[in-house]
Structure formats: C-alpha cells, structure tokens
Design an enzyme around this catalytic site. Structure first.
Site, PDB file in Angstrom:
ATOM      1  CE  LYS A  89      -4.519   1.461   2.457  1.00  0.00           C
ATOM      2  NZ  LYS A  89      -4.805   1.149   3.869  1.00  0.00           N
TER       3      LYS A  89
HETATM    4  O1  G3P Z   1      -7.859   1.946   5.948  1.00  0.00           O
HETATM    5  C1  G3P Z   1      -8.016   3.155   4.907  1.00  0.00           C
HETATM    6  C2  G3P Z   1      -9.455   3.731   5.500  1.00  0.00           C
HETATM    7  O2  G3P Z   1     -10.067   2.480   5.898  1.00  0.00           O
HETATM    8  C3  G3P Z   1      -9.365   4.114   6.778  1.00  0.00           C
HETATM    9  O3  G3P Z   1     -10.554   4.503   6.897  1.00  0.00           O
HETATM   10  O4  G3P Z   1     -12.474   5.509   9.241  1.00  0.00           O
HETATM   11  O5  G3P Z   1     -10.256   5.781   9.153  1.00  0.00           O
HETATM   12  O6  G3P Z   1     -11.442   7.261   7.380  1.00  0.00           O
HETATM   13  P1  G3P Z   1     -11.177   5.634   8.465  1.00  0.00           P
END
Ligand code: G3P
Length: 217
Positions: free
Chosen positions: A83
C-alpha cells in the site's frame, strides 16, 4: 463485490474469516499503531489466515525508500499487496512495483484525477476514502461513480477499493456505484448481517415452530 476487512485485530479477523465471506484484508499505519504489535509479525499472521490480498502500507515518503520497504513487505507472503500513498513519489514507486510484478494498493485517494494517475501508474487497487470525503462536506460516493466511469472509458484494470467505509449504507452505495471491492471495519461488517425485520421474523417462526412440537432431526 469483494469484501475486505479493515483491521489488524487477528482474533476478530479469525472469527469473521470463519464466515467464508472475507475476501481480503487492509491495514494502515494507524491500525498497526492501535494493535500495539510489530507490523511484520501481524502482517505475516494475517496472511496465514486469509488467502486473498492483504494490504500492508509503506511508511517512507521517498520513492526509493518506498521501493525498499515494499519489496520487504512483499517478501512476507505471496498475498501481500503493498500500500502506497497517492503522492508523486508514491506513484513513481507504484510504476516500478508494477514492472516488478508486485501488487499495489494506492491509498488516500480523494479525487478522480488522482485515481486516473494511479491507474496509469499501474496500480492494482485504488482506495478512494469515502467517509473522510463525507466528513469534509463532499459526497464520497460521487467519487466512486466518477472513477468507475473513467476506468471503464479507458479499460483500466485497476480495481476500485472503496475505503474509509463507515456504515452498511456506504457498502451498498459503493456496490451500486460499481466499486470492485470494499474494505470494512469489523463492527460495520457485523452490521451487514443485521435487519430488525429478520430478528422479528425469526422470533415469530421459532415460536410457531415450537408450538408444532415437531423436530426435524
Ligand atoms: O484503511 C484506510 C481507511 O479504510 C481508513 O478509514 O475510517 O480511518 O477514514 P477511516
């Protein structure tokens, strides 16, 4: 649609993988920090539990360092997806990873233009962050729709991985907008199974069945 779990919690992953409905896993530096564990060990454990793609994120910001980190991460298991952040350096690294046959998930995507560049760089997955766009006052789902149209117009192979998903409604909308995959926090994944009418209906069926005095086995 492929469903990934957005987690570094191995116990939770083990439990949900038993459903046979988890196609892959995504992680990020914040989730690694939350786990309090060594990243390389957690990724190796997750790769043992899940056959599908497991995203492991680089921490470097310069392309050559991302390449060094990514090659090490890709060496952990054949299902590791490296990633990388959607920056100029990140896309330079993505291009090289593509040449080397290393799969990539380009993360922190907030615009269709960024997604187009990632596809041109040869990204395996692009991760538009739905919830964070919504938090920012935009409509995250519009981004999925735009990327779908652009990728289809030019036959880009890059898969759209809806990320920063916060609710079952996000999952449904991403599926309707044509996302290839969706990465979901465990609590939201569990919510996908639920509907109050299912609970109410089952309760009534069980009550009526008990009244028959019958047994199937
Ligand atoms: O892994 C990346 C993503 O899914 C992060 O989510 O909830 O931290 O914006 P969030």
């Amino acid at each position: 649609m492929q469903l990934f779990l957005d987690t570094t919690d191995v116990a939770v992953l083990k439990d949900l993988a038993a459903t046979g409905l988890v196609d892959g896993v995504t992680t990020n530096p914040s989730l690694i920090a939350k786990s309090g564990r060594n990243m390389l060990e957690v990724i190796a454990e997750i790769c043992d539990l899940v056959e599908g793609p497991v995203s492991a994120e680089v921490a470097a910001t310069a392309a050559d360092q991302m390449l060094a980190e990514g090659r090490k991460l890709a060496g952990i298991a054949t299902n590791v997806v490296v990633k990388v952040p959607l920056t100029r350096e990140g896309l330079m690294a993505t291009r090289e990873f593509a040449h080397e046959g290393i799969q990539t998930n380009v993360t922190l995507c907030f615009s269709a233009a960024q997604a187009m560049l990632a596809a041109k760089a040869g990204a395996t997955y692009i991760s538009p962050f739905i919830g964070r766009l919504d938090d920012h006052g935009a409509d995250g789902m519009d981004l999925i729709t735009e990327i779908r149209a652009i990728y289809d117009n030019y036959d880009f192979d890059t898969e759209i991985l809806a990320a920063s998903v916060r609710s079952p409604a996000h999952v449904t909308a991403a599926a309707l907008a044509g996302a290839d995959c969706c990465t979901i926090p465990p609590a939201t994944f569990l919510d996908l199974f639920k509907h109050p009418l299912t609970d109410r209906g089952l309760e009534a069926f069980l009550k009526d069945w008990a009244g028959t005095g019958q047994s199937i086995l």
